[in-house]
Every structure is written in structure tokens, then in C-alpha cells.
Design a protein around this motif. Sequence first.
Motif, PDB file in Angstrom:
ATOM      1  N   PHE A   1     -68.720  14.071  22.323  1.00 24.38           N
ATOM      2  CA  PHE A   1     -68.352  15.224  21.505  1.00 24.38           C
ATOM      3  C   PHE A   1     -67.035  15.004  20.766  1.00 24.38           C
ATOM      4  N   THR A   2     -66.156  14.197  21.333  1.00 24.35           N
ATOM      5  CA  THR A   2     -64.884  13.885  20.685  1.00 24.35           C
ATOM      6  C   THR A   2     -65.104  13.134  19.376  1.00 24.35           C
ATOM      7  N   ILE A   3     -66.175  12.359  19.305  1.00 23.78           N
ATOM      8  CA  ILE A   3     -66.492  11.622  18.080  1.00 23.78           C
ATOM      9  C   ILE A   3     -66.708  12.593  16.922  1.00 23.78           C
ATOM     10  N   PHE A   4     -67.417  13.669  17.181  1.00 27.04           N
ATOM     11  CA  PHE A   4     -67.799  14.588  16.119  1.00 27.04           C
ATOM     12  C   PHE A   4     -66.741  15.650  15.816  1.00 27.04           C
ATOM     13  N   LEU A   5     -65.896  15.954  16.769  1.00 24.08           N
ATOM     14  CA  LEU A   5     -64.897  17.004  16.551  1.00 24.08           C
ATOM     15  C   LEU A   5     -63.653  16.491  15.831  1.00 24.08           C
ATOM     16  N   CYS A   6     -63.382  15.214  15.892  1.00 23.24           N
ATOM     17  CA  CYS A   6     -62.302  14.564  15.140  1.00 23.24           C
ATOM     18  C   CYS A   6     -60.951  15.280  15.291  1.00 23.24           C
ATOM     19  N   SER A   7     -60.555  15.539  16.503  1.00 27.63           N
ATOM     20  CA  SER A   7     -59.274  16.180  16.774  1.00 27.63           C
ATOM     21  C   SER A   7     -58.358  15.178  17.474  1.00 27.63           C
ATOM     22  N   SER A   8     -57.153  15.030  16.965  1.00 23.29           N
ATOM     23  CA  SER A   8     -56.231  14.077  17.580  1.00 23.29           C
ATOM     24  C   SER A   8     -55.809  14.539  18.971  1.00 23.29           C
TER      25      SER A   8
ATOM     26  N   LEU B   1     -57.784  16.207  21.106  1.00 17.71           N
ATOM     27  CA  LEU B   1     -58.906  15.858  21.978  1.00 17.71           C
ATOM     28  C   LEU B   1     -58.921  14.367  22.279  1.00 17.71           C
ATOM     29  N   GLN B   2     -58.603  13.549  21.300  1.00 11.59           N
ATOM     30  CA  GLN B   2     -58.556  12.106  21.532  1.00 11.59           C
ATOM     31  C   GLN B   2     -57.450  11.748  22.509  1.00 11.59           C
ATOM     32  N   LEU B   3     -56.321  12.436  22.424  1.00 13.06           N
ATOM     33  CA  LEU B   3     -55.223  12.204  23.357  1.00 13.06           C
ATOM     34  C   LEU B   3     -55.614  12.617  24.777  1.00 13.06           C
ATOM     35  N   VAL B   4     -56.262  13.765  24.914  1.00  6.14           N
ATOM     36  CA  VAL B   4     -56.735  14.219  26.227  1.00  6.14           C
ATOM     37  C   VAL B   4     -57.773  13.239  26.764  1.00  6.14           C
ATOM     38  N   TYR B   5     -58.674  12.783  25.907  1.00  2.00           N
ATOM     39  CA  TYR B   5     -59.704  11.821  26.312  1.00  2.00           C
ATOM     40  C   TYR B   5     -59.071  10.521  26.808  1.00  2.00           C
ATOM     41  N   ALA B   6     -58.063  10.044  26.104  1.00  2.00           N
ATOM     42  CA  ALA B   6     -57.381   8.816  26.514  1.00  2.00           C
ATOM     43  C   ALA B   6     -56.659   9.008  27.848  1.00  2.00           C
ATOM     44  N   ALA B   7     -56.016  10.149  28.032  1.00  2.00           N
ATOM     45  CA  ALA B   7     -55.292  10.401  29.275  1.00  2.00           C
ATOM     46  C   ALA B   7     -56.245  10.513  30.463  1.00  2.00           C
ATOM     47  N   VAL B   8     -57.331  11.249  30.291  1.00  2.00           N
ATOM     48  CA  VAL B   8     -58.316  11.379  31.368  1.00  2.00           C
ATOM     49  C   VAL B   8     -58.927  10.015  31.687  1.00  2.00           C
ATOM     50  N   GLY B   9     -59.216   9.240  30.659  1.00  2.00           N
ATOM     51  CA  GLY B   9     -59.767   7.899  30.883  1.00  2.00           C
ATOM     52  C   GLY B   9     -58.805   6.997  31.628  1.00  2.00           C
ATOM     53  N   ALA B  10     -57.543   7.046  31.281  1.00  2.00           N
ATOM     54  CA  ALA B  10     -56.548   6.219  31.968  1.00  2.00           C
ATOM     55  C   ALA B  10     -56.450   6.596  33.435  1.00  2.00           C
ATOM     56  N   VAL B  11     -56.419   7.893  33.729  1.00  2.00           N
ATOM     57  CA  VAL B  11     -56.335   8.332  35.127  1.00  2.00           C
ATOM     58  C   VAL B  11     -57.605   7.967  35.884  1.00  2.00           C
ATOM     59  N   LEU B  12     -58.757   8.210  35.276  1.00  2.00           N
ATOM     60  CA  LEU B  12     -60.027   7.922  35.938  1.00  2.00           C
ATOM     61  C   LEU B  12     -60.154   6.443  36.272  1.00  2.00           C
ATOM     62  N   PHE B  13     -59.871   5.579  35.313  1.00  2.00           N
ATOM     63  CA  PHE B  13     -60.047   4.158  35.569  1.00  2.00           C
ATOM     64  C   PHE B  13     -58.938   3.586  36.442  1.00  2.00           C
ATOM     65  N   THR B  14     -57.793   4.248  36.501  1.00  2.00           N
ATOM     66  CA  THR B  14     -56.779   3.869  37.479  1.00  2.00           C
ATOM     67  C   THR B  14     -57.272   4.200  38.885  1.00  2.00           C
ATOM     68  N   LEU B  15     -57.932   5.330  39.043  1.00  2.00           N
ATOM     69  CA  LEU B  15     -58.504   5.670  40.351  1.00  2.00           C
ATOM     70  C   LEU B  15     -59.598   4.677  40.747  1.00  2.00           C
ATOM     71  N   TYR B  16     -60.415   4.261  39.784  1.00  2.81           N
ATOM     72  CA  TYR B  16     -61.408   3.221  40.073  1.00  2.81           C
ATOM     73  C   TYR B  16     -60.722   1.920  40.498  1.00  2.81           C
ATOM     74  N   LEU B  17     -59.617   1.607  39.871  1.00  3.80           N
ATOM     75  CA  LEU B  17     -58.865   0.408  40.230  1.00  3.80           C
ATOM     76  C   LEU B  17     -58.333   0.509  41.657  1.00  3.80           C
ATOM     77  N   VAL B  18     -57.850   1.680  42.048  1.00  6.59           N
ATOM     78  CA  VAL B  18     -57.372   1.881  43.421  1.00  6.59           C
ATOM     79  C   VAL B  18     -58.509   1.672  44.414  1.00  6.59           C
ATOM     80  N   VAL B  19     -59.674   2.260  44.138  1.00  2.00           N
ATOM     81  CA  VAL B  19     -60.822   2.111  45.033  1.00  2.00           C
ATOM     82  C   VAL B  19     -61.227   0.645  45.134  1.00  2.00           C
ATOM     83  N   ASP B  20     -61.291  -0.035  44.008  1.00  3.44           N
ATOM     84  CA  ASP B  20     -61.668  -1.444  43.996  1.00  3.44           C
ATOM     85  C   ASP B  20     -60.643  -2.289  44.746  1.00  3.44           C
ATOM     86  N   TYR B  21     -59.384  -2.022  44.543  1.00  2.00           N
ATOM     87  CA  TYR B  21     -58.324  -2.781  45.201  1.00  2.00           C
ATOM     88  C   TYR B  21     -58.371  -2.570  46.709  1.00  2.00           C
TER      89      TYR B  21
END
Length: 152
Positions: free
Chosen positions: A117-124, A126-146
Motif C-alpha cells: 500500500f505504501t507504493i500507491f500512497l506515495c507518502s514520505s 509512510l515510507q519512513l515508518v515502513y523503513a523504521a518498522v522494517g529495520a526493527v523487524l529484521f533486527t529482531l530476526y537477526l537476534v533470533v538467528d544469532y
Amino acid sequence: FVFCLPVQKFVQGNHFLYGCVYAVFLVTYLMLVCCKNVRRKFPHNLVMLLIFTLTLSYMVGVISSYYKVIVVFVTLGITAGIILVVSILSCQTEFDFAAFIGIFFVISIGFCIFGFFTIFLCSSILQLVYAAVGAVLFTLYLVVDYLWVIEI
């Protein structure tokens, strides 16, 4: 890729080469994930790891060539900092992050839908929130993997 202008122009002008390298990366990745014999036998695993590393490095270099040098270095610093903090946290904590792997999966599905949905809404914002959530989520995946690597 970032500092050498002829290399930068070459990789940005040859999208077909990037597609071929991506295909090799994907095949190598799937072989490493799906084929136990490939990832467990001595000469095969090193060759596949070499191919995987080279193709991933090329793809990161091509993507980096589209950005300014300072952005690439800031990204490098942030990534190094996250890896350092996650490594220290994983070695010191008694908390079991693996118990939440199902929740992480559900959040990942929501993350993908939100990204669509961020692709179509073109809001900076929303893109910032998407990037922040992605960074936190994949950091948590990194913790689990580690933590799984430490337990093995």
C-alpha cells in the motif's frame, strides 16, 4: 561501484547483467536452502558460498551505485552498529526471542501488505515508518538467528 565513475556508469547501464546475477544468486540461495548435500559436502559448500557471496556483493554494489557516497557510509555505520548491539545483546540476555517467531512471522506478513500500500500512497512519512518498522523487524530476526547459532 560508488567511487569509480566508469564502473558506476557500466553497472547502471547494464540492467540485463544485474538480472542475470540476480538469477544466479536466487538459484544458489535455493540450492543452499533446499539441498542438504550441497550445503554439507566440503568442496560444494565452499563453492556455493563463494558464488552466493560474489553475487550478493555485486547486487549490493549496483544498488549502492545509485546513491551518494555519504548515504552508503551512513548505512554501513548503522548496519555495523546494529550488528554490534545485537551481538552483545544476544550474548548477555537470558530472554528467549525464539518463542516469538510466530508473532514475527505475522508482523512480516503485515509488513509486506503495508509495503504494497505504501507504493500507491506515495507518502514520505509512510515510507519512513515502513523503513523504521522494517529495520526493527529484521533486527529482531537477526537476534533470533544469532541466538540459534549460539545454541548450536
